[in-house]
Design a protein around this motif. Structure first.
Motif, PDB file in Angstrom:
ATOM      1  N   CYS A 188       0.854  -1.189   0.000  1.00 49.40           N
ATOM      2  CA  CYS A 188       0.000   0.000   0.000  1.00 49.40           C
ATOM      3  C   CYS A 188       0.887   1.235   0.000  1.00 49.40           C
ATOM      4  N   LEU A 189       0.510   2.218  -0.777  1.00 49.16           N
ATOM      5  CA  LEU A 189       1.174   3.504  -0.653  1.00 49.16           C
ATOM      6  C   LEU A 189       0.921   4.063   0.746  1.00 49.16           C
ATOM      7  N   PRO A 190       1.843   4.836   1.290  1.00 51.85           N
ATOM      8  CA  PRO A 190       1.676   5.354   2.657  1.00 51.85           C
ATOM      9  C   PRO A 190       0.354   6.068   2.876  1.00 51.85           C
ATOM     10  N   GLU A 191      -0.123   6.793   1.862  1.00 50.23           N
ATOM     11  CA  GLU A 191      -1.369   7.535   2.019  1.00 50.23           C
ATOM     12  C   GLU A 191      -2.607   6.636   1.970  1.00 50.23           C
ATOM     13  N   ASP A 192      -2.446   5.397   1.492  1.00 51.11           N
ATOM     14  CA  ASP A 192      -3.572   4.456   1.407  1.00 51.11           C
ATOM     15  C   ASP A 192      -3.622   3.484   2.576  1.00 51.11           C
ATOM     16  N   TRP A 193      -2.461   3.232   3.190  1.00 53.78           N
ATOM     17  CA  TRP A 193      -2.391   2.214   4.240  1.00 53.78           C
ATOM     18  C   TRP A 193      -3.149   2.668   5.482  1.00 53.78           C
ATOM     19  N   ARG A 194      -3.876   1.728   6.097  1.00 53.22           N
ATOM     20  CA  ARG A 194      -4.656   2.042   7.302  1.00 53.22           C
ATOM     21  C   ARG A 194      -4.294   1.081   8.424  1.00 53.22           C
ATOM     22  N   GLU A 267      10.584   5.407   0.530  1.00 50.33           N
ATOM     23  CA  GLU A 267      10.137   6.650  -0.111  1.00 50.33           C
ATOM     24  C   GLU A 267      10.342   6.573  -1.619  1.00 50.33           C
ATOM     25  N   ARG A 274       3.695   5.666  -7.423  1.00 51.69           N
ATOM     26  CA  ARG A 274       2.770   6.759  -7.744  1.00 51.69           C
ATOM     27  C   ARG A 274       2.877   7.124  -9.227  1.00 51.69           C
TER      28      ARG A 274
END
Length: 377
Positions: A188-194, A267, A274
């Motif tokens: 998961c991209l960092p902004e998508d991971w929960r 990163e 992305r």
């Protein structure tokens, strides 16, 4: 590297892996550090049936940095997430038990189901995750022992479960007394991971994860967070498969996991994925195709007039590999109605190679479409 001159190039959109953007240096540096640490070498050469405590401490600290808080005894190392899934099924089920799963799911899970002699039940998916009404119907009718889900980034559709669906799943788990295997292996991209569901229901959820999609699959570094009360049985079953999980790879991971070079590598990986997702989504918009991006893959839905297997065969003739939706469907369940292909974007090490592969895919897709539109005489 001039990739434009390579002949008979194969473009692998089938294998879900990440590009090598310096992971080899993480391992190389860790090996060099280990070579100078005689005590650590002796530790990994000694039997340690339940692993080495310092490794567990390092992983617990790393998980805490991801807002996953758990006790050391909860974490059990495995040789890949597949072993974690299989071990969960071994201790939670008996032969002929019913087991629930997403209607399209990771094929390795199906192998574990078949090895355990279980009866799979495919639960339909909605845009928000599992169809919880269908899930409850199955619970009432079959009294399943386990539900297997990939809620953070569903494999293969890239659906991301809503909080409401996850809360309902936990409530049904408590009401109908089944356990949840939460597979969080997919990148998961960092902004998508929960934060995992396991943090909301640690007594109901076996959380399976690994470094395969973030570092390298060949290292076989994985772990399961096991609910209290099942830890002894999980470890005993694991030991029946292998006396102990090899500690040398976990030692290497422990040496790079909290290092700034690992953060930098991650990163780079996020930036690259992305870019690739953006390029593919631009392609899908250009050709009026419905696609869902996520992590290392894109789920590409096909218009009804195009058969996914015919397209896959045509692409294969052009040395382009993809995975069709039916490969994520267990043979014992109702055949999927999905007409789609999963496109893995990460197997190309160089950005130029990915761009070339996408161009080749676009060209072949347009050729396929033109053949479909030719009049039959």
């Amino acid at each position: 590297m001039d990739i434009s001159k390579q002949e008979n190039k194969e473009y692998d959109f089938a294998s879900s892996m990440q590009p090598m953007l310096g992971q080899q240096n993480l391992v190389k540096n860790a090996l060099q550090d280990l070579a100078l640490d005689t005590h650590a070498i002796e530790e990994v050469m000694t039997y340690a049936a339940t692993g080495i405590d310092k490794h567990r401490t390092i992983f617990i600290d790393w998980l805490a940095s991801k807002n996953i808080h758990t006790a050391a005894e909860t974490l059990v190392f495995t040789q890949g997430a597949q072993q974690g899934i299989y071990t969960c099924l071994q201790i939670l089920t008996h032969k002929e038990d019913f087991i629930l799963h997403e209607e399209l799911a990771y094929p390795g899970f199906f192998r574990a189901v078949d090895a355990c002699g279980l009866k799979p039940l495919a639960v339909p998916l909605t845009k928000d995750g599992l169809d919880t009404e269908a899930l409850e119907h199955y619970c009432q009718q079959h009294r399943p022992k386990v539900l297997y889900i990939t809620p953070n980034m569903q494999n293969p559709t890239n659906i991301r479960y809503t909080a409401e669906v996850l809360e309902k799943i936990v409530a049904l788990s408590q009401q109908y007394d089944f356990y949840i295997i939460e597979d969080d292996v997919n990148y998961c991209l960092p902004e998508d991971w929960r934060t995992p569901l396991q943090q909301l229901a640690a007594d109901r959820v076996f959380y399976v994860s690994s470094l395969s999609k973030y570092v390298a699959g060949g290292l076989r570094i994985a772990f399961t967070l096991v609910p209290e009360g099942w830890q002894k049985e999980f470890n005993l079953n694991l030991h029946s498969q292998c006396w102990m999980v090899s500690t040398i790879n976990i030692e290497l991971a422990s040496r790079f996991l909290m290092h700034e070079s690992f953060q930098y590598n991650q990163e780079l990986l996020a930036q690259e994925m992305r870019y690739r997702q953006k390029r593919f989504m631009e392609f899908s918009v250009k050709h009026h195709l419905e696609a869902t991006e996520g992590g290392l893959n894109v789920w590409l839905k096909l218009p009804p007039q195009f058969n996914m297997n015919q397209l896959s065969g045509y692409l294969n003739s052009k040395n382009i590999k993809v995975r069709t939706a039916d490969l994520f469907n267990h043979p014992a369940t109702t055949p999927t109605k999905e007409n789609a292909i999963r496109m893995a974007l990460g197997s190309f090490t160089y950005r130029e190679e990915f761009d070339q592969a996408l161009t080749a895919f676009e060209s072949s897709l347009l050729e396929f479409i033109s053949h479909q539109q030719e009049p039959v005489i």
